[in-house]
Design a protein around this motif. Structure first.
Motif, short mmCIF file in Angstrom:
data_model
loop_
_atom_site.label_atom_id
_atom_site.label_comp_id
_atom_site.label_asym_id
_atom_site.label_seq_id
_atom_site.Cartn_x
_atom_site.Cartn_y
_atom_site.Cartn_z
N ILE A 20 0.83 -1.20 0.00
CA ILE A 20 0.00 0.00 0.00
C ILE A 20 0.87 1.26 0.00
N PHE A 21 2.01 1.21 0.71
CA PHE A 21 2.89 2.38 0.74
C PHE A 21 3.43 2.71 -0.64
N GLY A 22 3.71 1.70 -1.43
CA GLY A 22 4.16 1.93 -2.81
C GLY A 22 3.08 2.59 -3.64
N VAL A 23 1.85 2.14 -3.47
CA VAL A 23 0.73 2.75 -4.20
C VAL A 23 0.52 4.19 -3.76
N LEU A 28 0.92 10.05 -4.88
CA LEU A 28 1.46 11.35 -4.51
C LEU A 28 2.34 11.94 -5.62
N ILE A 29 3.17 11.11 -6.21
CA ILE A 29 4.03 11.58 -7.31
C ILE A 29 3.19 12.00 -8.50
N ALA A 30 2.17 11.22 -8.84
CA ALA A 30 1.29 11.56 -9.95
C ALA A 30 0.55 12.88 -9.67
N ALA A 31 0.11 13.08 -8.44
CA ALA A 31 -0.58 14.32 -8.08
C ALA A 31 0.36 15.51 -8.18
N LEU A 32 1.60 15.33 -7.76
CA LEU A 32 2.59 16.41 -7.86
C LEU A 32 2.86 16.77 -9.31
N THR A 35 -0.13 18.61 -10.72
CA THR A 35 -0.20 19.99 -10.22
C THR A 35 0.78 20.90 -10.95
N VAL A 36 1.98 20.41 -11.18
CA VAL A 36 2.98 21.21 -11.90
C VAL A 36 2.53 21.48 -13.32
N ILE A 37 2.02 20.48 -14.00
CA ILE A 37 1.54 20.66 -15.38
C ILE A 37 0.38 21.64 -15.41
N TYR A 38 -0.55 21.52 -14.48
CA TYR A 38 -1.70 22.42 -14.43
C TYR A 38 -1.24 23.87 -14.21
#
Length: 79
Positions: A20-23, A28-32, A35-38
């Motif tokens: 679960i920690f890997g997921v 979190l990385i995908a959200a970051l 956010t940067v792209i947005y």
């Protein structure tokens, strides 16, 4: 086949709920990244011609180049 002292898997954790920690990290990385792209896309967005014209009118009114009546009249023509 035994990988670690406690069983299969690195470090001998034996799997379990630790995946679960890997997921969570992937999310979190995908959200970051999202956010940067947005944020970059919002910065590079150009204002429309109407938004530019309204901004110019507001600046001219603020400098005193237009009276209140002239400003409202020209603004209504843009709508």
């Amino acid at each position: 086949m035994q990988w670690g002292p406690g069983g299969p898997g690195p470090g001998g954790h034996g799997g379990g709920p630790f995946w679960i920690f890997g997921v969570v990290w992937l999310v979190l990385i995908a959200a970051l990244i999202g956010t940067v792209i947005y944020a970059l896309l919002r910065k590079t967005r150009r204002p429309s011609a109407t938004e530019s014209a309204r901004s110019i009118l507001a600046e001219r009114y603020a400098r005193g180049e237009l009276s209140g009546e002239e400003y409202r009249e020209r603004l209504s023509e843009l709508s």
